[in-house]
Design a protein around this motif. Structure first.
Motif, mmCIF file in Angstrom:
data_model
loop_
_atom_site.group_PDB
_atom_site.id
_atom_site.type_symbol
_atom_site.label_atom_id
_atom_site.label_comp_id
_atom_site.label_asym_id
_atom_site.label_seq_id
_atom_site.Cartn_x
_atom_site.Cartn_y
_atom_site.Cartn_z
ATOM 1 N N GLN A 196 92.143 -31.254 91.982
ATOM 2 C CA GLN A 196 90.729 -31.359 92.607
ATOM 3 C C GLN A 196 89.682 -30.254 92.034
ATOM 4 O OE1 GLN A 196 92.053 -32.186 96.976
ATOM 5 N NE2 GLN A 196 89.991 -33.094 96.695
ATOM 6 N N ALA A 197 90.508 -29.107 91.858
ATOM 7 C CA ALA A 197 89.596 -28.093 91.751
ATOM 8 C C ALA A 197 89.739 -27.836 90.027
ATOM 9 C CB ALA A 197 90.379 -26.551 92.264
ATOM 10 N N GLY A 198 90.151 -28.494 89.529
ATOM 11 C CA GLY A 198 89.984 -28.394 88.023
ATOM 12 C C GLY A 198 90.960 -27.861 87.289
ATOM 13 N N TYR A 199 92.227 -27.443 87.901
ATOM 14 C CA TYR A 199 93.194 -27.075 86.801
ATOM 15 C C TYR A 199 93.992 -27.748 85.974
ATOM 16 C CZ TYR A 199 93.065 -22.698 89.959
ATOM 17 O OH TYR A 199 92.475 -21.482 90.789
ATOM 18 N N ASP A 200 94.734 -27.298 84.871
ATOM 19 C CA ASP A 200 95.482 -28.347 84.087
ATOM 20 C C ASP A 200 96.835 -28.286 84.381
ATOM 21 O OD1 ASP A 200 93.172 -28.129 81.926
ATOM 22 O OD2 ASP A 200 93.221 -26.142 82.070
ATOM 23 N N PHE A 201 97.343 -27.429 85.133
ATOM 24 C CA PHE A 201 98.598 -27.266 85.494
ATOM 25 C C PHE A 201 98.807 -26.565 86.938
ATOM 26 C CE2 PHE A 201 98.720 -26.559 80.641
ATOM 27 C CZ PHE A 201 99.547 -27.585 80.412
ATOM 28 N N VAL A 202 100.039 -26.659 87.370
ATOM 29 C CA VAL A 202 100.647 -26.077 88.627
ATOM 30 C C VAL A 202 101.694 -25.039 88.100
ATOM 31 C CG1 VAL A 202 99.609 -27.404 90.362
ATOM 32 C CG2 VAL A 202 101.757 -27.999 89.411
ATOM 33 N N SER A 203 102.154 -24.206 88.638
ATOM 34 C CA SER A 203 103.459 -23.344 88.604
ATOM 35 C C SER A 203 103.858 -23.211 89.831
ATOM 36 C CB SER A 203 102.844 -21.808 87.950
ATOM 37 O OG SER A 203 102.257 -21.794 86.896
ATOM 38 N N ILE A 204 105.133 -23.679 90.099
ATOM 39 C CA ILE A 204 105.598 -23.834 91.533
ATOM 40 C C ILE A 204 106.876 -22.631 91.648
ATOM 41 C CG2 ILE A 204 104.724 -26.228 91.817
ATOM 42 C CD1 ILE A 204 107.577 -27.022 91.505
ATOM 43 N N ARG A 205 107.038 -22.687 93.138
ATOM 44 C CA ARG A 205 108.219 -21.699 93.417
ATOM 45 C C ARG A 205 109.080 -22.543 94.175
ATOM 46 N NH1 ARG A 205 106.120 -16.146 93.548
ATOM 47 N NH2 ARG A 205 107.928 -15.556 95.094
ATOM 48 N N PRO A 206 110.299 -23.321 93.519
ATOM 49 C CA PRO A 206 111.058 -23.943 94.121
ATOM 50 C C PRO A 206 112.532 -23.271 94.088
ATOM 51 C CG PRO A 206 111.138 -24.647 91.664
ATOM 52 C CD PRO A 206 109.879 -23.420 91.997
#
Length: 277
Positions: free
Chosen positions: A26-36
């Protein structure tokens, strides 16, 4: 310059991976970087997707519905007691979610052991198509950019990377010219943020700021222009900009929007970001 942007999980750690994905899109980012990878730090939520099948499915659905991809996962810490094999379930999750990179840092003062475990981590990640990206952290054992470069030179693995965090770079008194000597194939992404120019004298205060008081891009005193001129034109910027007070005041969505706006303004126009009042 065409720079893709990823939302680093620490910026909005209160959001589980599915919610983080929807908000980033929604905010316009291209990717997410997650902490699994759950590290058991104080007040850290547990997003261990390898052992939370429901959340894993929700994350996968969120990625499908938004069209976003996971760029990297974190954090595969290396210390005296951790067997690198414990990270393999997270690597399997990362590969299934389409991630290509894993963030790591070294927290053992045993130099030989740190290199040995880092090399082992690379070997475990390789069948999953993942690179292991070493981040120098001024409160860890590998504190400086030069120290991280030496590790990668010693382990001689093909799937290595060097991840520079703007905050850590400045706090470690690293030199911009050292970035120019880094092999370009090691540079997969960059943690972009800003912070106050004054370097805290205590580890506790430095830790507090890096986890909850980073600033909009162009608002602080980090040597960002010098760093960015040394990076590839298509470098992926992962915005790691946690700020507890602003998140509380603005709400998570509005805050991550302003983080992205500040980065784009700084890069495209070279101006200090005007924070909305």
């Amino acid at each position: 310059m065409n720079h893709p942007f990823s939302l680093a999980h620490l910026t909005a750690l209160e959001c589980a991976p599915p919610e983080l994905t929807y908000l980033a899109a929604q905010a316009g980012y291209d990717f997410v970087s997650i902490r699994p990878i759950y590290m058991g730090l104080p007040n850290e939520p547990n997003y261990d997707l390898a052992n939370n099948k429901a959340m894993f499915k929700e994350t996968k659905l969120a990625l499908q519905q938004t069209g976003l991809s996971v760029y990297d996962i974190e954090l595969a810490r290396i210390n005296d007691d951790i067997d690198p094999l414990i990270y393999e379930p997270a690597f399997e999750v990362a590969a299934e979610l389409g991630a290509k990179h894993v963030l790591s840092s070294i927290w053992t003062d045993d130099t030989e052991l740190g290199r040995e475990k880092f090399a082992q981590l690379c070997d475990i990640a390789r069948p999953y198509g993942l690179t292991i990206n070493l981040e120098s952290v001024p409160i860890a054992s590998v504190r400086t950019l030069k120290g991280a470069i030496h590790v990668l030179e010693d382990v001689k693995r093909e799937n290595v990377g060097l991840m520079i965090d703007a905050h850590h770079f400045h706090r470690a008194h690293d030199c911009v010219d050292d970035i120019k000597s880094i092999p370009k194939e090691w540079l997969h992404y960059f943690h972009l943020c800003d912070a106050q120019k004054e370097i805290p004298t205590s580890k506790e205060e430095m830790t507090r700021i890096l986890r909850e008081e980073r600033l909009y891009i162009g608002e602080g005193g980090l040597p960002l222009k010098g760093m960015l001129t040394c990076l590839p034109d298509d470098m992926v910027f992962s915005l790691e900009m946690p700020n507890r007070q602003r998140t509380k005041e603005l709400g998570t969505f509005e805050y991550i929007k302003q983080c992205l706006a500040s980065a784009k303004t700084f890069i495209e126009k070279g101006n200090t970001y005007a924070v909305k009042k």
